[in-house]
Design an enzyme around this catalytic site. Structure first.
Site, PDB file in Angstrom:
ATOM      1  N   GLY A  49      58.209 -41.504  18.151  1.00  0.00           N
ATOM      2  CA  GLY A  49      58.102 -40.300  17.337  1.00  0.00           C
ATOM      3  C   GLY A  49      58.060 -40.491  15.832  1.00  0.00           C
ATOM      4  N   GLU A 103      64.086 -41.728  11.772  1.00  0.00           N
ATOM      5  CA  GLU A 103      63.964 -40.944  13.010  1.00  0.00           C
ATOM      6  C   GLU A 103      63.059 -39.745  12.770  1.00  0.00           C
ATOM      7  OE1 GLU A 103      64.128 -40.730  16.021  1.00  0.00           O
ATOM      8  OE2 GLU A 103      66.088 -40.918  16.927  1.00  0.00           O
ATOM      9  N   ASP A 104      62.406 -39.294  13.829  1.00  0.00           N
ATOM     10  CA  ASP A 104      61.630 -38.064  13.724  1.00  0.00           C
ATOM     11  C   ASP A 104      62.558 -36.858  13.761  1.00  0.00           C
ATOM     12  OD1 ASP A 104      62.340 -38.540  16.370  1.00  0.00           O
ATOM     13  OD2 ASP A 104      60.363 -38.096  17.200  1.00  0.00           O
ATOM     14  N   ASP A 107      68.577 -34.341  17.557  1.00  0.00           N
ATOM     15  CA  ASP A 107      68.760 -33.120  18.358  1.00  0.00           C
ATOM     16  C   ASP A 107      70.244 -33.024  18.735  1.00  0.00           C
ATOM     17  OD1 ASP A 107      68.562 -31.073  20.194  1.00  0.00           O
ATOM     18  OD2 ASP A 107      67.258 -32.113  21.581  1.00  0.00           O
ATOM     19  N   LYS A 135      68.210 -30.683  14.251  1.00  0.00           N
ATOM     20  CA  LYS A 135      68.544 -29.414  14.910  1.00  0.00           C
ATOM     21  C   LYS A 135      70.054 -29.237  14.813  1.00  0.00           C
ATOM     22  CE  LYS A 135      64.871 -29.399  18.404  1.00  0.00           C
ATOM     23  NZ  LYS A 135      64.638 -29.689  19.826  1.00  0.00           N
ATOM     24  N   PHE A 156      62.223 -26.416  20.630  1.00  0.00           N
ATOM     25  CA  PHE A 156      61.418 -27.619  20.771  1.00  0.00           C
ATOM     26  C   PHE A 156      60.235 -27.595  19.801  1.00  0.00           C
ATOM     27  CE2 PHE A 156      58.829 -30.841  22.821  1.00  0.00           C
ATOM     28  CZ  PHE A 156      59.794 -31.755  23.180  1.00  0.00           C
ATOM     29  N   VAL A 157      59.990 -28.726  19.160  1.00  0.00           N
ATOM     30  CA  VAL A 157      58.873 -28.825  18.217  1.00  0.00           C
ATOM     31  C   VAL A 157      57.959 -29.999  18.567  1.00  0.00           C
ATOM     32  CG1 VAL A 157      59.939 -27.693  16.212  1.00  0.00           C
ATOM     33  CG2 VAL A 157      60.393 -30.109  16.635  1.00  0.00           C
ATOM     34  N   ASP A 163      56.139 -35.351  20.297  1.00  0.00           N
ATOM     35  CA  ASP A 163      55.307 -35.017  21.463  1.00  0.00           C
ATOM     36  C   ASP A 163      56.030 -34.094  22.431  1.00  0.00           C
ATOM     37  OD1 ASP A 163      57.202 -36.983  22.459  1.00  0.00           O
ATOM     38  OD2 ASP A 163      55.947 -37.101  24.237  1.00  0.00           O
ATOM     39  N   ARG A 169      51.319 -35.570  19.389  1.00  0.00           N
ATOM     40  CA  ARG A 169      51.729 -36.439  18.272  1.00  0.00           C
ATOM     41  C   ARG A 169      50.696 -36.452  17.145  1.00  0.00           C
ATOM     42  NH1 ARG A 169      56.199 -39.330  20.175  1.00  0.00           N
ATOM     43  NH2 ARG A 169      56.073 -40.047  22.315  1.00  0.00           N
TER      44      ARG A 169
HETATM   45  P1  IMP Z   1      69.066 -36.729  20.629  1.00  0.00           P
HETATM   46  O1  IMP Z   1      69.595 -38.000  21.210  1.00  0.00           O
HETATM   47  O2  IMP Z   1      69.386 -35.532  21.493  1.00  0.00           O
HETATM   48  O3  IMP Z   1      69.481 -36.497  19.185  1.00  0.00           O
HETATM   49  O4  IMP Z   1      67.492 -36.791  20.703  1.00  0.00           O
HETATM   50  C1  IMP Z   1      66.752 -37.600  19.883  1.00  0.00           C
HETATM   51  C2  IMP Z   1      65.347 -37.803  20.428  1.00  0.00           C
HETATM   52  O5  IMP Z   1      64.940 -36.742  21.294  1.00  0.00           O
HETATM   53  C3  IMP Z   1      64.333 -37.788  19.295  1.00  0.00           C
HETATM   54  O6  IMP Z   1      64.141 -39.055  18.749  1.00  0.00           O
HETATM   55  C4  IMP Z   1      63.081 -37.281  19.993  1.00  0.00           C
HETATM   56  O7  IMP Z   1      62.380 -38.344  20.569  1.00  0.00           O
HETATM   57  C5  IMP Z   1      63.587 -36.379  21.103  1.00  0.00           C
HETATM   58  N1  IMP Z   1      63.504 -34.952  20.726  1.00  0.00           N
HETATM   59  C6  IMP Z   1      64.552 -34.138  20.475  1.00  0.00           C
HETATM   60  N2  IMP Z   1      64.135 -32.886  20.161  1.00  0.00           N
HETATM   61  C7  IMP Z   1      62.791 -32.918  20.242  1.00  0.00           C
HETATM   62  C8  IMP Z   1      61.780 -31.916  19.974  1.00  0.00           C
HETATM   63  O8  IMP Z   1      62.033 -30.741  19.635  1.00  0.00           O
HETATM   64  N3  IMP Z   1      60.496 -32.346  20.113  1.00  0.00           N
HETATM   65  C9  IMP Z   1      60.169 -33.613  20.473  1.00  0.00           C
HETATM   66  N4  IMP Z   1      61.082 -34.561  20.717  1.00  0.00           N
HETATM   67  C10 IMP Z   1      62.382 -34.223  20.588  1.00  0.00           C
END
Ligand code: IMP
Length: 179
Positions: A49, A103-104, A107, A135, A156-157, A163, A169
């Site tokens: 991402g 990081e992209d 979440d 988020k 979700f984005v 993606d 992407r």
């Molecule tokens: P976390 O471990 O829940 O913080 O998630 C991190 C990873 O989840 C990110 O690096 C993304 O790859 C994926 N992710 C979380 N939210 C989204 C979203 O809204 N769109 C796309 N990928 C997401």
């Protein structure tokens, strides 16, 4: 920017324009250039991402810097699985380096809260996290994010590297799942 985008049957609405993203990436690049003056940070971009954000962030940096890529997986479809796996390990020796993880999106924060302590064990001089999107309402773990692009709602984005099941992407802007 198109009105709506449909991916795998889901509708996404315009959320962040190319210009908003470019301006923010430039601001963060300038902040990093100031904060790391006299240092040579190593960007650690998290695949897949973050590859587009990492490219723009790096180009906005006016100091010497390097980049390497890692892959972690914790996400399938629309919900975080909570499992972190290192799929592509770190090739670079980061001991004594000033590392900036790119990081992209953060979440739940599971991925970074598990990965950052692993990285600390490799004895870098410093570790900072730059995330284009956060988020805030979805955060379940404490994550120290030094450089945040945008705090966004818990929806979700896609686009600009992000993606939905492999698609989206390449979209230059960021779109948000419609209600
Ligand atoms: P976390 O471990 O829940 O913080 O998630 C991190 C990873 O989840 C990110 O690096 C993304 O790859 C994926 N992710 C979380 N939210 C989204 C979203 O809204 N769109 C796309 N990928 C997401």
């Amino acid at each position: 920017m198109k009105d709506n985008i449909v991916i795998h049957g889901l509708t996404f609405r315009p959320f962040l324009s190319r210009q908003q993203i470019a301006e923010r990436a430039n601001q963060l690049g300038q902040r990093i250039s100031r904060d790391y003056q006299g240092k040579r940070p190593l960007f650690l971009a998290v695949l897949n991402g973050a590859f587009i954000f990492a490219a723009d962030l790096m180009r906005a940096c006016e100091i010497d810097c390097a980049i390497t890529f890692i892959r972690l997986a914790s996400y399938e479809g629309l919900a975080s699985s909570g499992q972190v796996k290192t799929v592509i390990g770190l090739q670079e020796d980061i001991k004594g380096r000033d590392v900036i993880i790119v990081e992209d999106i953060v979440d739940t924060g599971q991925t970074m809260s598990q990965f950052m302590p692993q990285l600390e064990q490799m004895e870098p001089a410093s570790v900072a996290l730059a995330s284009l999107l956060v988020k805030t309402e979805a955060l379940e773990c404490e994550v120290d994010i030094k450089y945040t692009g945008f705090e966004i709602p818990n929806k979700f984005v896609i686009g600009y590297g992000l993606d939905y099941d492999g698609l989206g992407r390449n979209i230059p802007e960021i779109y948000q799942l419609a209600d």
